[in-house]
Motif scaffolding. Structure first.
Motif, PDB file in Angstrom:
ATOM      1  N   GLN A  42       0.852  -1.341  -0.311  1.00  0.00           N
ATOM      2  CA  GLN A  42      -0.159   0.033   0.011  1.00  0.00           C
ATOM      3  C   GLN A  42       0.787   1.457  -0.347  1.00  0.00           C
ATOM      4  N   ARG A  43       2.518   1.099   0.143  1.00  0.00           N
ATOM      5  CA  ARG A  43       3.442   2.102   0.488  1.00  0.00           C
ATOM      6  C   ARG A  43       2.855   3.050   1.016  1.00  0.00           C
ATOM      7  N   GLY A  44       2.928   2.908   2.278  1.00  0.00           N
ATOM      8  CA  GLY A  44       2.043   4.260   3.658  1.00  0.00           C
ATOM      9  C   GLY A  44       0.333   4.560   3.313  1.00  0.00           C
ATOM     10  N   LYS A  45      -0.041   3.775   2.813  1.00  0.00           N
ATOM     11  CA  LYS A  45      -2.062   4.018   3.308  1.00  0.00           C
ATOM     12  C   LYS A  45      -1.989   3.513   3.929  1.00  0.00           C
ATOM     13  N   SER A  46      -2.611   4.589   4.452  1.00  0.00           N
ATOM     14  CA  SER A  46      -3.667   4.130   6.026  1.00  0.00           C
ATOM     15  C   SER A  46      -4.433   2.592   4.879  1.00  0.00           C
ATOM     16  N   VAL A  47      -4.771   1.682   6.032  1.00  0.00           N
ATOM     17  CA  VAL A  47      -5.526  -0.001   5.675  1.00  0.00           C
ATOM     18  C   VAL A  47      -6.694   0.198   6.685  1.00  0.00           C
ATOM     19  N   PRO A  48      -7.775   1.105   6.488  1.00  0.00           N
ATOM     20  CA  PRO A  48      -9.177   0.556   7.484  1.00  0.00           C
ATOM     21  C   PRO A  48      -8.872  -1.068   7.870  1.00  0.00           C
ATOM     22  N   TYR A  49      -8.790  -1.407   8.828  1.00  0.00           N
ATOM     23  CA  TYR A  49      -8.937  -2.208   9.331  1.00  0.00           C
ATOM     24  C   TYR A  49      -9.983  -3.422   9.307  1.00  0.00           C
ATOM     25  N   ILE A  50     -11.350  -3.396   8.968  1.00  0.00           N
ATOM     26  CA  ILE A  50     -12.260  -4.632   8.125  1.00  0.00           C
ATOM     27  C   ILE A  50     -11.292  -4.653   6.448  1.00  0.00           C
ATOM     28  N   GLU A  51     -11.226  -3.832   5.730  1.00  0.00           N
ATOM     29  CA  GLU A  51     -10.162  -4.642   4.898  1.00  0.00           C
ATOM     30  C   GLU A  51      -9.451  -5.063   5.330  1.00  0.00           C
ATOM     31  N   LEU A  52      -8.412  -5.363   5.691  1.00  0.00           N
ATOM     32  CA  LEU A  52      -6.276  -5.327   6.322  1.00  0.00           C
ATOM     33  C   LEU A  52      -7.259  -6.910   6.944  1.00  0.00           C
ATOM     34  N   TYR A  53      -8.954  -7.465   7.802  1.00  0.00           N
ATOM     35  CA  TYR A  53      -8.748  -8.127   8.211  1.00  0.00           C
ATOM     36  C   TYR A  53      -9.958  -9.375   6.755  1.00  0.00           C
ATOM     37  N   GLU A  54     -10.118  -8.591   6.148  1.00  0.00           N
ATOM     38  CA  GLU A  54     -11.129  -9.460   4.826  1.00  0.00           C
ATOM     39  C   GLU A  54     -10.107  -9.765   3.866  1.00  0.00           C
ATOM     40  N   ALA A  55      -9.076  -9.253   3.943  1.00  0.00           N
ATOM     41  CA  ALA A  55      -7.537  -9.756   2.969  1.00  0.00           C
ATOM     42  C   ALA A  55      -6.793 -10.689   3.613  1.00  0.00           C
ATOM     43  N   LEU A  56      -6.966 -10.479   4.481  1.00  0.00           N
ATOM     44  CA  LEU A  56      -5.745 -12.265   5.498  1.00  0.00           C
ATOM     45  C   LEU A  56      -6.817 -12.672   5.560  1.00  0.00           C
ATOM     46  N   PRO A  88       9.352  -3.352  14.352  1.00  0.00           N
ATOM     47  CA  PRO A  88       8.332  -3.252  14.830  1.00  0.00           C
ATOM     48  C   PRO A  88       7.179  -1.957  14.679  1.00  0.00           C
ATOM     49  N   ALA A  89       7.938  -0.759  14.582  1.00  0.00           N
ATOM     50  CA  ALA A  89       8.006   1.025  14.255  1.00  0.00           C
ATOM     51  C   ALA A  89       7.166   0.798  12.944  1.00  0.00           C
ATOM     52  N   CYS A  90       7.821  -0.109  11.706  1.00  0.00           N
ATOM     53  CA  CYS A  90       6.958  -0.194  10.938  1.00  0.00           C
ATOM     54  C   CYS A  90       5.482  -0.254  10.697  1.00  0.00           C
ATOM     55  N   ILE A  91       5.055  -1.040  11.604  1.00  0.00           N
ATOM     56  CA  ILE A  91       3.624  -1.289  11.112  1.00  0.00           C
ATOM     57  C   ILE A  91       3.122  -0.288  11.875  1.00  0.00           C
ATOM     58  N   GLY A  92       2.590   0.657  11.716  1.00  0.00           N
ATOM     59  CA  GLY A  92       1.880   2.709  12.507  1.00  0.00           C
ATOM     60  C   GLY A  92       0.358   2.203  12.221  1.00  0.00           C
ATOM     61  N   ARG A  99      -1.238   0.983   9.033  1.00  0.00           N
ATOM     62  CA  ARG A  99       0.268   1.332   7.180  1.00  0.00           C
ATOM     63  C   ARG A  99       1.736   0.970   8.260  1.00  0.00           C
ATOM     64  N   PHE A 100       2.125   1.014   7.022  1.00  0.00           N
ATOM     65  CA  PHE A 100       3.343   0.268   6.970  1.00  0.00           C
ATOM     66  C   PHE A 100       4.488   1.723   6.668  1.00  0.00           C
ATOM     67  N   VAL A 101       5.003   1.610   8.044  1.00  0.00           N
ATOM     68  CA  VAL A 101       5.763   3.320   7.855  1.00  0.00           C
ATOM     69  C   VAL A 101       7.432   2.940   7.648  1.00  0.00           C
ATOM     70  N   ALA A 102       7.841   3.572   6.804  1.00  0.00           N
ATOM     71  CA  ALA A 102       9.400   2.831   6.435  1.00  0.00           C
ATOM     72  C   ALA A 102      10.643   4.052   7.228  1.00  0.00           C
ATOM     73  N   ILE A 103      10.842   3.262   7.929  1.00  0.00           N
ATOM     74  CA  ILE A 103      11.421   3.665   9.643  1.00  0.00           C
ATOM     75  C   ILE A 103      13.143   3.465   8.656  1.00  0.00           C
ATOM     76  N   GLU A 104      13.451   3.845   9.282  1.00  0.00           N
ATOM     77  CA  GLU A 104      15.390   4.135   9.185  1.00  0.00           C
ATOM     78  C   GLU A 104      15.834   3.614   9.059  1.00  0.00           C
ATOM     79  N   ASN A 105      16.805   3.275   7.626  1.00  0.00           N
ATOM     80  CA  ASN A 105      17.519   2.120   7.529  1.00  0.00           C
ATOM     81  C   ASN A 105      17.071   0.327   6.604  1.00  0.00           C
ATOM     82  N   CYS A 106      15.888   1.131   6.939  1.00  0.00           N
ATOM     83  CA  CYS A 106      14.747  -0.495   6.555  1.00  0.00           C
ATOM     84  C   CYS A 106      15.051  -0.430   4.383  1.00  0.00           C
ATOM     85  N   GLU A 107      15.413  -0.643   4.001  1.00  0.00           N
ATOM     86  CA  GLU A 107      14.907  -0.927   2.216  1.00  0.00           C
ATOM     87  C   GLU A 107      14.069  -2.053   2.196  1.00  0.00           C
TER      88      GLU A 107
END
Length: 399
Positions: A42-56, A88-92, A99-107
């Motif tokens: 999703q490249r940083g886009k916030s995903v509503p919990y219901i959308e994420l749940y239905e995907a998983l 762990p901070a990459c999961i915001g 959403r996925f957070v692009a933390i420092e030193n993570c490629e």
């Protein structure tokens, strides 16, 4: 704890901490891996919990999906912490979404790949900086997106898009290399890209063309045969017509035209004594067919065409390796039982086509029955069946 983390999703899902693979840690939970993958895409886009749940959890009807997701996120963060304390901070989390957070030193390879594609789209020339970017793109894209999760509905469209962007970038690089007449690099790039898409017609043609232009005709011929074999074996069909036609360019490449009949005779005699039927590629077979048809009426000759096919007696499909072996044995039988003037080509994974000049129906039938008996002697006690159809060619076929 790790200083640098790399998340790779192209060609497979892997997490590296200071260049050490940590798949075993995050792999303890498949849903946790899927959670991370989905958010990354999703490249940083916030995903509503219901959308994420239905995907998983597709088709699941939980009474408390939000709580199930919170539990998964907590467990996944705990596993990520064993790789790097910052990870762990990459999961915001925000109200009702993740959403996925692009933390420092993570490629993340997908992000780098997409950024490179955007940059390369704007290029109009080929300098050292451009070459480095194209080379980097080829290194990053080691395979399609999450191939082991390709059945997930949210993976497929993104995988197709990334694959198409990869091929578009490769084509552009080859076009620029062709303008620069850098055929060695075209050969390298084509071979790398064929490891990704083995049935891409243009890549095969670009590779064979670059080999010919580099004076490596034998390698080009080997590549042609490799491509043809793949289409027969894995797709059960002939290669695309463009590849078939390129065969004629390969076998004529490098020949210099000299007005010396003795040189021409020596060239034509180089293959030595001719024995048995002539085996050729389908592109050449078509040319011979057309030449023979044009000669028939003028010379008063007859010619039959035969199509032979291999099947299992029980009708079940044959394993590709077994089919290859049987077809090779049949070819040996054909070459041993046909004359010098007869022509053989492989028409499909399980078929040979024959041209038999100067025979009538009875003679042709007799020849084919002799071949069938010889083949069955080679295949004693097997469940292989050989069938054939034959028919005369008239001058009407030339129209």
């Amino acid at each position: 704890m790790a200083k640098n983390v790399q998340i790779k999703m192209l060609g497979g899902f892997h997490i590296f901490a200071d260049d050490v693979v940590c798949d075993g840690k995050i792999g303890k939970t498949k849903k946790g891996s899927m959670l991370l993958q989905y958010l990354i895409l999703q490249r940083g886009k916030s995903v509503p919990y219901i959308e994420l749940y239905e995907a998983l959890w597709p088709n699941d009807e939980s009474s408390n999906p939000e709580n199930a997701l919170k539990t998964l996120v907590s467990r996944t963060r705990t596993l990520l912490a064993t790789i790097s304390k910052e990870l762990p901070a990459c999961i915001g989390t925000s109200r009702g979404s993740y959403r996925f957070v692009a933390i420092e030193n993570c490629e993340v390879d997908v992000y780098e790949f997409e950024n490179l594609c955007d940059e390369l789209t704007e290029l109009t020339g080929l300098d050292n900086a451009a070459r480095e970017k194209f080379t980097r793109l080829l290194i990053i894209y080691t395979g399609d997106l999450l191939p082991y999760g390709a059945g997930e509905t949210w993976v497929v469209p993104r995988s197709v898009d990334l694959h198409n962007r990869y091929m578009k970038a490769v084509y552009k690089y080859i076009d620029l290399l062709r303008e620069a007449e850098d055929y060695d690099e075209i050969i390298r790039v084509s071979r790398v890209a064929l490891d990704i898409d083995a049935f891409d017609e243009r890549l095969h043609l670009d590779l064979m063309d670059a080999l010919v232009k580099s004076g490596r005709n034998n390698e080009s011929l080997l590549q042609y045969r490799h491509a043809t074999h793949m289409y027969y074996r894995y797709l059960g069909s002939q290669p695309p017509e463009g590849i078939q036609e390129f065969y004629k360019q390969i076998i004529t490449a490098g020949n210099e035209l000299e007005m010396n009949i003795d040189i021409i005779r020596r060239e034509l005699a180089e293959m030595g004594e001719i024995r048995g039927a002539f085996v050729c590629e389908y592109a050449v077979f078509k040319d011979i067919y057309n030449l023979q048809v044009r000669s028939m009426e003028r010379l008063g000759m007859t010619m039959f065409i035969v199509l032979m096919k291999i099947d299992r007696i029980d009708g079940k499909p044959m394993e590709p390796l077994k089919m290859d072996d049987v077809m090779k044995r049949l070819l040996d039988v054909l070459k041993s039982n046909l004359r010098k003037g007869d022509i053989i080509t492989q028409f499909s994974a399980s078929q040979y086509a024959l041209l038999l000049p100067t025979v009538n129906y009875d003679t042709c039938k007799m020849v084919m029955e002799r071949i069938r008996r010889a083949f069955y002697r080679e295949q004693a006690n097997s469940n292989i069946m050989l069938t054939y159809r034959l028919g005369p060619i008239t001058d009407k076929n030339s129209g």
